[in-house]
Design a protein around this motif. Structure first.
Motif, mmCIF file in Angstrom:
data_model
loop_
_atom_site.group_PDB
_atom_site.id
_atom_site.type_symbol
_atom_site.label_atom_id
_atom_site.label_comp_id
_atom_site.label_asym_id
_atom_site.label_seq_id
_atom_site.Cartn_x
_atom_site.Cartn_y
_atom_site.Cartn_z
ATOM 1 N N THR A 164 0.818 -1.216 0.000
ATOM 2 C CA THR A 164 0.000 0.000 0.000
ATOM 3 C C THR A 164 0.851 1.266 0.000
ATOM 4 O O THR A 164 0.623 2.199 -0.792
ATOM 5 C CB THR A 164 -0.945 0.008 1.210
ATOM 6 N N GLY A 165 1.835 1.323 0.873
ATOM 7 C CA GLY A 165 2.679 2.512 0.967
ATOM 8 C C GLY A 165 3.474 2.762 -0.298
ATOM 9 O O GLY A 165 3.604 3.912 -0.756
ATOM 10 N N ASP A 166 4.018 1.716 -0.899
ATOM 11 C CA ASP A 166 4.790 1.853 -2.141
ATOM 12 C C ASP A 166 3.913 2.390 -3.270
ATOM 13 O O ASP A 166 4.337 3.265 -4.037
ATOM 14 C CB ASP A 166 5.373 0.504 -2.551
ATOM 15 N N LEU A 167 2.717 1.854 -3.383
ATOM 16 C CA LEU A 167 1.824 2.290 -4.452
ATOM 17 C C LEU A 167 1.494 3.774 -4.329
ATOM 18 O O LEU A 167 1.522 4.519 -5.322
ATOM 19 C CB LEU A 167 0.545 1.449 -4.428
ATOM 20 N N SER A 168 1.190 4.205 -3.130
ATOM 21 C CA SER A 168 0.868 5.616 -2.908
ATOM 22 C C SER A 168 2.064 6.515 -3.190
ATOM 23 O O SER A 168 1.957 7.548 -3.872
ATOM 24 C CB SER A 168 0.375 5.811 -1.470
ATOM 25 N N ARG A 169 3.215 6.115 -2.710
ATOM 26 C CA ARG A 169 4.431 6.932 -2.863
ATOM 27 C C ARG A 169 4.820 7.088 -4.322
ATOM 28 O O ARG A 169 5.325 8.149 -4.724
ATOM 29 C CB ARG A 169 5.567 6.280 -2.070
#
Length: 273
Positions: A243-248
């Motif tokens: 989730t964090g990678d996708l948003s970043r």
């Protein structure tokens, strides 16, 4: 007792979950040669993948060649392949990473832009490609690349995007990938005999299962058009971890693919550009 009934009984006793279907495939492969049938059954009873023995596998209504040593496409991946068909524009460009026998790429070539998830796709080489879609595939395993090419796929040997020919930067509509995503500690939980014949490299996704998934997420923006999509096979824990990678990295419209039991089977996300 005829050959088929005896073979079904043997396979059932050995614990195979689809003995009738497997018996039919083995009998078709052996024909009238009883000696060959005995050899084929003996191989299957060791746990060797059926597709390696028969040389074929059915995937999304396509008959694909599968050579010994090449990762065998699973029926669970058909949902991902059919979603890929829905996502690829008729004249679009797709990259299939870790293609194995070329199953997903072959489905995309057979029916680019096909909208109905349950539609039958045609098996003739190149059927549907006249609409203008470009589909290329890559795999680390030279055997897999050779097998994918034999199935009519434009395939290149190398690590993820590295072996692609020039001209793909910023031009890809869809990146689809069935990369290794099993957490290392969970390899021992795989179906019996899996790692007796298949390589752990086909499954091992690192400590939390996301080592290669993260690389795909990180490297895809170089190749995607703004509005292009990544489509990944994975499980629920891997989806949460990304989730964090996708948003970043600027991905939006993240959605999960669920099977009939509401288990997570895949993830798609749009790169905002």
């Amino acid at each position: 007792m005829d050959r088929r009934r005896a073979l079904v009984s043997t396979l059932s006793t050995a614990g195979f979950v689809a003995p009738e279907e497997e018996a039919n495939e083995l009998l078709a492969r052996a024909g009238a040669d009883d000696a060959l049938l005995d050899v084929l059954v003996g191989r299957r009873l060791t746990g060797e993948p059926l597709a390696w023995i028969t040389g074929r596998v059915s995937f999304c209504d396509l008959e694909l060649a599968v050579d010994p040593g090449v990762y065998v496409p699973r029926w669970q991946t058909e949902q991902l392949a059919r979603r890929a068909v829905e996502l690829l524009p008729p004249a679009g460009t797709a990259v299939d990473l870790c293609t194995g026998a070329g199953a997903i790429a072959r489905v995309l070539l057979a029916a680019p832009g096909e909208a109905q998830a349950g539609a039958r796709v045609m098996a003739e080489a190149g059927a549907g490609a006249g609409a203008g879609a470009r589909v290329v595939a890559t795999d680390l395993d030279e055997r897999a690349v050779a097998c994918a090419r034999a199935n009519g796929v434009e395939a290149y040997c190398g690590d993820l995007f590295a072996p692609l020919p020039g001209g793909f930067d910023g031009q890809v509509d869809l990146v689809v990938a069935v990369v290794p995503y099993v957490p290392t500690h969970a390899l021992a939980l795989l179906q019996r005999d899996t790692l007796t014949f298949e390589s752990p490299l086909s499954y091992d996704g690192g400590p939390d299962g996301t080592d290669i998934l993260r690389r795909v997420v990180t490297e895809s923006p170089r190749y995607l058009r703004p509005g292009g999509t990544i489509l990944l096979e994975l499980g629920g824990e891997e989806a949460d971890a990304l989730t964090g990678d996708l948003s970043r990295l600027g991905y939006v419209d993240v959605a999960l693919l669920l099977d009939d039991d509401d288990d997570v089977r895949g993830l798609e996300a749009t790169w905002s550009g």
